[in-house]
Design a protein around this motif. Sequence first.
Motif, PDB file in Angstrom:
ATOM      1  N   ILE A 142      37.395  43.567  32.631  1.00 32.49           N
ATOM      2  CA  ILE A 142      36.173  42.886  33.076  1.00 32.49           C
ATOM      3  C   ILE A 142      35.056  43.912  33.003  1.00 32.49           C
ATOM      4  N   GLU A 143      34.164  43.720  32.044  1.00 32.10           N
ATOM      5  CA  GLU A 143      33.145  44.741  31.764  1.00 32.10           C
ATOM      6  C   GLU A 143      31.938  44.645  32.693  1.00 32.10           C
ATOM      7  N   ASN A 144      31.540  43.426  33.032  1.00 31.43           N
ATOM      8  CA  ASN A 144      30.379  43.256  33.908  1.00 31.43           C
ATOM      9  C   ASN A 144      30.409  41.853  34.504  1.00 31.43           C
ATOM     10  N   ASN A 145      29.384  41.537  35.290  1.00 29.11           N
ATOM     11  CA  ASN A 145      29.308  40.210  35.890  1.00 29.11           C
ATOM     12  C   ASN A 145      27.883  39.667  35.760  1.00 29.11           C
ATOM     13  N   HIS A 146      27.564  38.653  36.538  1.00 28.95           N
ATOM     14  CA  HIS A 146      26.260  37.993  36.424  1.00 28.95           C
ATOM     15  C   HIS A 146      25.251  38.498  37.448  1.00 28.95           C
ATOM     16  N   GLY A 147      25.438  39.726  37.922  1.00 28.57           N
ATOM     17  CA  GLY A 147      24.434  40.325  38.808  1.00 28.57           C
ATOM     18  C   GLY A 147      24.927  40.737  40.182  1.00 28.57           C
ATOM     19  N   GLY A 148      26.185  40.454  40.519  1.00 27.08           N
ATOM     20  CA  GLY A 148      26.700  40.827  41.830  1.00 27.08           C
ATOM     21  C   GLY A 148      27.002  42.311  41.929  1.00 27.08           C
ATOM     22  N   GLU A 149      27.018  42.842  43.144  1.00 25.88           N
ATOM     23  CA  GLU A 149      27.355  44.256  43.351  1.00 25.88           C
ATOM     24  C   GLU A 149      28.813  44.521  42.997  1.00 25.88           C
ATOM     25  N   THR A 150      29.672  43.564  43.293  1.00 28.15           N
ATOM     26  CA  THR A 150      31.075  43.633  42.890  1.00 28.15           C
ATOM     27  C   THR A 150      31.415  42.365  42.115  1.00 28.15           C
ATOM     28  N   THR A 151      32.537  42.399  41.414  1.00 28.03           N
ATOM     29  CA  THR A 151      33.000  41.230  40.669  1.00 28.03           C
ATOM     30  C   THR A 151      34.109  40.544  41.456  1.00 28.03           C
ATOM     31  N   LYS A 152      34.080  39.220  41.464  1.00 28.52           N
ATOM     32  CA  LYS A 152      35.105  38.439  42.154  1.00 28.52           C
ATOM     33  C   LYS A 152      35.652  37.360  41.222  1.00 28.52           C
ATOM     34  N   VAL A 153      36.959  37.152  41.309  1.00 35.46           N
ATOM     35  CA  VAL A 153      37.632  36.095  40.555  1.00 35.46           C
ATOM     36  C   VAL A 153      38.414  35.255  41.560  1.00 35.46           C
ATOM     37  N   GLY A 154      38.045  33.989  41.671  1.00 34.90           N
ATOM     38  CA  GLY A 154      38.696  33.131  42.660  1.00 34.90           C
ATOM     39  C   GLY A 154      40.117  32.758  42.284  1.00 34.90           C
ATOM     40  N   TRP A 155      40.384  32.722  40.991  1.00 35.60           N
ATOM     41  CA  TRP A 155      41.718  32.354  40.503  1.00 35.60           C
ATOM     42  C   TRP A 155      41.828  32.783  39.051  1.00 35.60           C
ATOM     43  N   LEU A 156      43.027  33.196  38.654  1.00 35.96           N
ATOM     44  CA  LEU A 156      43.280  33.636  37.282  1.00 35.96           C
ATOM     45  C   LEU A 156      44.576  32.996  36.806  1.00 35.96           C
ATOM     46  N   GLY A 157      44.529  32.376  35.641  1.00 34.21           N
ATOM     47  CA  GLY A 157      45.725  31.718  35.129  1.00 34.21           C
ATOM     48  C   GLY A 157      45.819  31.816  33.616  1.00 34.21           C
ATOM     49  N   PHE A 158      47.045  31.712  33.116  1.00 31.27           N
ATOM     50  CA  PHE A 158      47.303  31.761  31.680  1.00 31.27           C
ATOM     51  C   PHE A 158      48.081  30.520  31.256  1.00 31.27           C
ATOM     52  N   LYS A 159      47.736  29.991  30.096  1.00 33.79           N
ATOM     53  CA  LYS A 159      48.525  28.938  29.475  1.00 33.79           C
ATOM     54  C   LYS A 159      49.217  29.523  28.251  1.00 33.79           C
TER      55      LYS A 159
END
Length: 196
Positions: A142-159
Amino acid sequence: RHGKECGCGDTGTMWVSDQIDRAGLSSLNTKTSHGVEAALRPRCELGDASQWLETDDDEQALLHVPFKEAINLKSVSMASFGDATPRVVKLFTGQVGGFDEVEDMEADEEFEMPVPDQPGDTFEHEIRSDKFRQARSVTLFIENNHGGETTKVGWLGFKGERTLIKFGIVENAEYETRPEGQLFEGGHVSDRQKMI
């Protein structure tokens, strides 16, 4: 196991949460209580707002996800988290050493998550590269985000599609060897034909 809406028991393309080797999960620059394990949940737990992945010092994170068997990966999905949502995400087959290494590497696949309309929106990226066929593991940068001080991911899944190719030590296997230069009908085996 997780309910019909999960798709864990389906054949063909499905959510592969049960095929993740959770003992081998690792993440760099994530909070202790909000590492990659917190986001990698079955599809039926997508709405659980009590768990999420969060970076520690800045917006970057390096996540390594190994599988119990080879998987033909078809897509990766992430639940958004406002301006802390990842923006540029790079995918690599196998494990990458660290941030210094990954920043100098060309990604096997790269995508950009859009600005979410509202927190909790799920974005699914369809994997196009053949490099993720029979994947033993995948690394996400995860290289960057949309402006937050930290990056958050509410859920991660793979198909993906299961290949049923298991990993581990082969036990009780018997091998037969042929002595070098053994005679066959018609003469000796040539050097070019010998198995090395």
